[in-house]
Design an enzyme around this catalytic site. Structure first.
Site, PDB file in Angstrom:
ATOM      1  N   GLY A  15       2.912  11.861 -13.551  1.00 32.16           N
ATOM      2  CA  GLY A  15       1.888  11.119 -13.064  1.00 32.16           C
ATOM      3  C   GLY A  15       0.355  11.846 -12.753  1.00 32.16           C
ATOM      4  CG  LEU A  16      -4.177  11.716 -10.942  1.00 29.29           C
ATOM      5  CD1 LEU A  16      -4.785  11.450 -12.383  1.00 29.29           C
ATOM      6  CD2 LEU A  16      -4.987  11.102  -9.810  1.00 29.29           C
ATOM      7  CB  ALA A  47       0.984   4.050 -12.333  1.00 33.50           C
ATOM      8  CB  ALA A  49      -2.654   4.677  -5.983  1.00 35.32           C
ATOM      9  CD  GLN A  50      -1.652  -2.352  -3.528  1.00 40.19           C
ATOM     10  OE1 GLN A  50      -2.207  -2.689  -2.605  1.00 40.19           O
ATOM     11  NE2 GLN A  50      -0.851  -3.320  -4.263  1.00 40.19           N
ATOM     12  CD  GLU A 117      -7.262   3.111   1.792  1.00 38.87           C
ATOM     13  OE1 GLU A 117      -6.887   3.991   1.961  1.00 38.87           O
ATOM     14  OE2 GLU A 117      -7.631   2.396   0.792  1.00 38.87           O
ATOM     15  CG  HIS A 233       1.455   1.496   3.536  1.00 41.45           C
ATOM     16  ND1 HIS A 233       1.007   0.065   4.027  1.00 41.45           N
ATOM     17  CD2 HIS A 233       0.540   1.959   2.868  1.00 41.45           C
ATOM     18  CE1 HIS A 233      -0.389   0.178   3.742  1.00 41.45           C
ATOM     19  NE2 HIS A 233      -0.580   1.143   3.015  1.00 41.45           N
ATOM     20  NE  ARG A 278      -1.283   4.471   5.535  1.00 39.51           N
ATOM     21  CZ  ARG A 278      -1.617   4.499   4.246  1.00 39.51           C
ATOM     22  NH1 ARG A 278      -0.774   5.518   3.493  1.00 39.51           N
ATOM     23  NH2 ARG A 278      -2.671   4.381   3.709  1.00 39.51           N
ATOM     24  CG  HIS A 337       2.717   4.417   1.140  1.00 36.62           C
ATOM     25  ND1 HIS A 337       2.849   3.858   0.045  1.00 36.62           N
ATOM     26  CD2 HIS A 337       1.663   4.853   1.329  1.00 36.62           C
ATOM     27  CE1 HIS A 337       1.629   3.530  -0.543  1.00 36.62           C
ATOM     28  NE2 HIS A 337       0.884   4.449   0.423  1.00 36.62           N
ATOM     29  NE  ARG A 372      -0.400  10.100   1.631  1.00 37.42           N
ATOM     30  CZ  ARG A 372      -0.969   8.776   1.183  1.00 37.42           C
ATOM     31  NH1 ARG A 372      -2.077   8.848   0.621  1.00 37.42           N
ATOM     32  NH2 ARG A 372      -0.202   7.601   1.481  1.00 37.42           N
ATOM     33  CB  SER A 377      -1.680  11.301  -2.230  1.00 33.91           C
ATOM     34  OG  SER A 377      -1.899   9.769  -1.909  1.00 33.91           O
TER      35      SER A 377
END
Ligand code: SIN
Length: 504
Positions: A15-16, A47, A49-50, A117, A233, A278, A337, A372, A377
């Site tokens: 991943g990232l 990949a 993540a929106q 957000e 989430h 959240r 999430h 978080r 993230s």
């Protein structure tokens, strides 16, 4: 067992976080081996993540303000120095990714477009194509990885165990590749194995991510920090899909509202009521559904006809299930999430075990605490991933690996039983009775199927949730609804199989 020696760091996960580490280690001049069970861009949360990447990018914002919001969201358990290391790297990280080709949305003056957000005091989430940030950012990083000759990728290898030498140093890993076990010795191991959403029946993350990296690190002696803190989430789309597609929080940032089946606001009339932290919003959604009122995200007025081009990923997910968010509210549920807890690590990814690094969601670096802050993230993955790559490149390895016991896999039916119980008992609302029933199930499954890594991951979460007799951040106990005056971390080390002992 096949054996291979890699003269450089071994990175587990693509991943990232893992690929950012790989790029920096390669830049430092060492050879890097990345192992991952799926082709690049598949089965990794980054990949998906929106929202985007949180960073102080505007004149009204600052790294300090971002750090303060991060601390406030984390409910007393954020480490201030870690938060500042993270937010201080915000702009530089976004610019690094932009230079790699990540097509962040820009305004007319070339500045980054940022959205609001929940629990951010100012808009600061850099986005790509509305809601396509994760895939676009990771695609740019993948292209850079493919162009880097010092990085080799095995995209068909799954982690099965960590190798240690006689001093307890991690000196490599065992993976399964093409049906065979392969022992890889390396100068260091960087775990970037993602979170634990796949342990839950309701999840927004790839179901393949089941906390196994955390479990195997624990078996190798690494300290596990705050495993009970899981983020749910509030707006996973309830359309019968596993995993559940996400309806990004940015929709609420643009004014979409949470309502029940009768059209009443779930969290009150104020325009910003749905942008509460959240965990608060997730509990309101959970309660409305539990009471039979239903929970829906109504974007008809705030976004309406602009939906297809402003939020194309969410729009496509809805339309695939015959839901048109321009004309009907989207049915939503709370779903697992993000895992705030994980392998204790510093901002360079160093764990408590020499030779072992952890980055991204499998790590607990102290930046997320009990809750978080949205879109922190991706920043953590890239910023601390890069740092870990630099640090791991300096490692020179250890002694001969000792034999390692390979854990069995859990059969599919048992996995389904575990996931249902995790959502029911270690989900949005927890209590002693449910958590004890969950632990009894884990005991039974372990008796039947052996010590699968997923069972240890589930046990770490469930046991810590049972032991934390308070409510804080993402961890809510209906039998202990108060927040304790003092915020204490949970630190766990395994001293023998299935026996967990508090290290502090
Ligand atoms: C979202 O877009 O709502 C998720 C962002 C995040 O979890 O960081």
């Amino acid at each position: 067992m096949n054996r291979t020696r890699h003269d450089g760091p071994l990175i587990v996960g693509a991943g990232l976080a893992g690929l950012s580490a790989a790029l920096e280690a390669a830049k430092a001049g060492v050879k890097v081996l990345v192992v991952t069970p799926e082709p690049l861009l598949n089965a990794c949360s980054s990949a998906w993540a929106q929202g985007g990447m949180a960073a102080a990018l505007t004149a009204q914002d600052s790294a300090e303000r971002h750090a303060k919001d991060t601390e406030a969201a984390g409910a007393g358990l954020v480490e201030p120095s870690a938060a500042r290391a993270l937010t201080g790297a915000g702009r530089e990280t976004v610019e690094w990714l932009a230079a790699l080709g990540a097509p962040f949305d820009r305004d007319a003056d070339g500045g980054f477009v940022v959205s609001l957000e929940a629990a951010h005091s100012v808009p600061r989430v850099a986005r790509v194509g509305g809601d396509g940030a994760g895939r676009a950012i990771l695609s740019a990083v993948v292209a850079a990885v493919r162009a880097e000759k010092r990085i080799e990728v095995w995209d068909d290898a799954r982690l099965k165990g960590l190798l240690r030498d006689a001093d307890g140093r991690v000196v490599g890993a065992v993976v399964v590749r093409g049906g065979r076990l392969v022992e890889i010795t390396a100068t260091a191991v960087v775990l970037a194995t993602g979170g634990a959403g796949g342990l839950f029946a309701a999840t927004t993350t790839p179901a393949a991510l089941k906390g196994e990296g955390m479990a195997l690190a624990a078996r190798a002696g690494a300290e596990i920090l705050d495993p009970e803190f899981v983020q749910f989430h509030p707006t996973a789309i309830d359309a019968g899909l596993d995993p559940a597609p996400l309806a990004t929080e940015a929709l609420r940032g643009e004014g979409a509202r949470l309502i029940d089946g009768e059209g009443r606001f779930l969290l009150g009339d104020e325009s910003d009521a749905d942008l509460k932290p959240r965990d608060v919003v997730a509990r309101a959604v959970h309660a409305a559904r539990a009471e039979g009122r239903g929970a829906f995200l109504d974007a008809r007025t705030a976004i309406g006809e602009a939906f297809p081009h402003e939020f194309p990923a969410v729009f496509a997910a809805c339309m695939r299930r015959g839901l048109d968010p321009r004309v009907s509210p989207i049915p939503v549920m709370a779903a697992c999430h993000y895992h705030m807890g994980g392998i204790a690590a510093d901002a360079d990814g160093r764990t408590t075990v020499p030779g072992l690094y952890a980055v991204g969601e499998c790590a607990a670096t102290g930046v997320h605490g009990a809750n978080r802050l949205a879109s922190n993230s991706l920043l953590e993955a890239a910023a601390f991933g890069r740092r870990a790559g630099v640090a791991a490149a300096l490692e020179t390895g250890g002694g001969r690996p000792a034999p390692v016991e390979i854990a069995p896999d859990l059969p599919n039916a048992a996995m389904a039983e575990l996931r249902t119980a995790m959502t029911a008992h270690a989900g949005v609302v927890r209590d002693a009775e449910g958590l004890s029933a969950l632990i009894a199930l884990i005991d039974r499954l372990e008796g039947q199927h052996g010590p699968a890594a997923v069972l240890l991951a589930a046990r770490l979460i469930a046991q810590a949730a049972l032991d934390r007799r308070e409510s804080r951040g993402g961890h809510y106990r209906s039998d202990y609804p108060q927040t304790a005056a003092r915020a204490d971390h949970t630190r766990v080390r395994i001293t023998r199989r299935a026996a967990l002992e508090a290290a502090e």
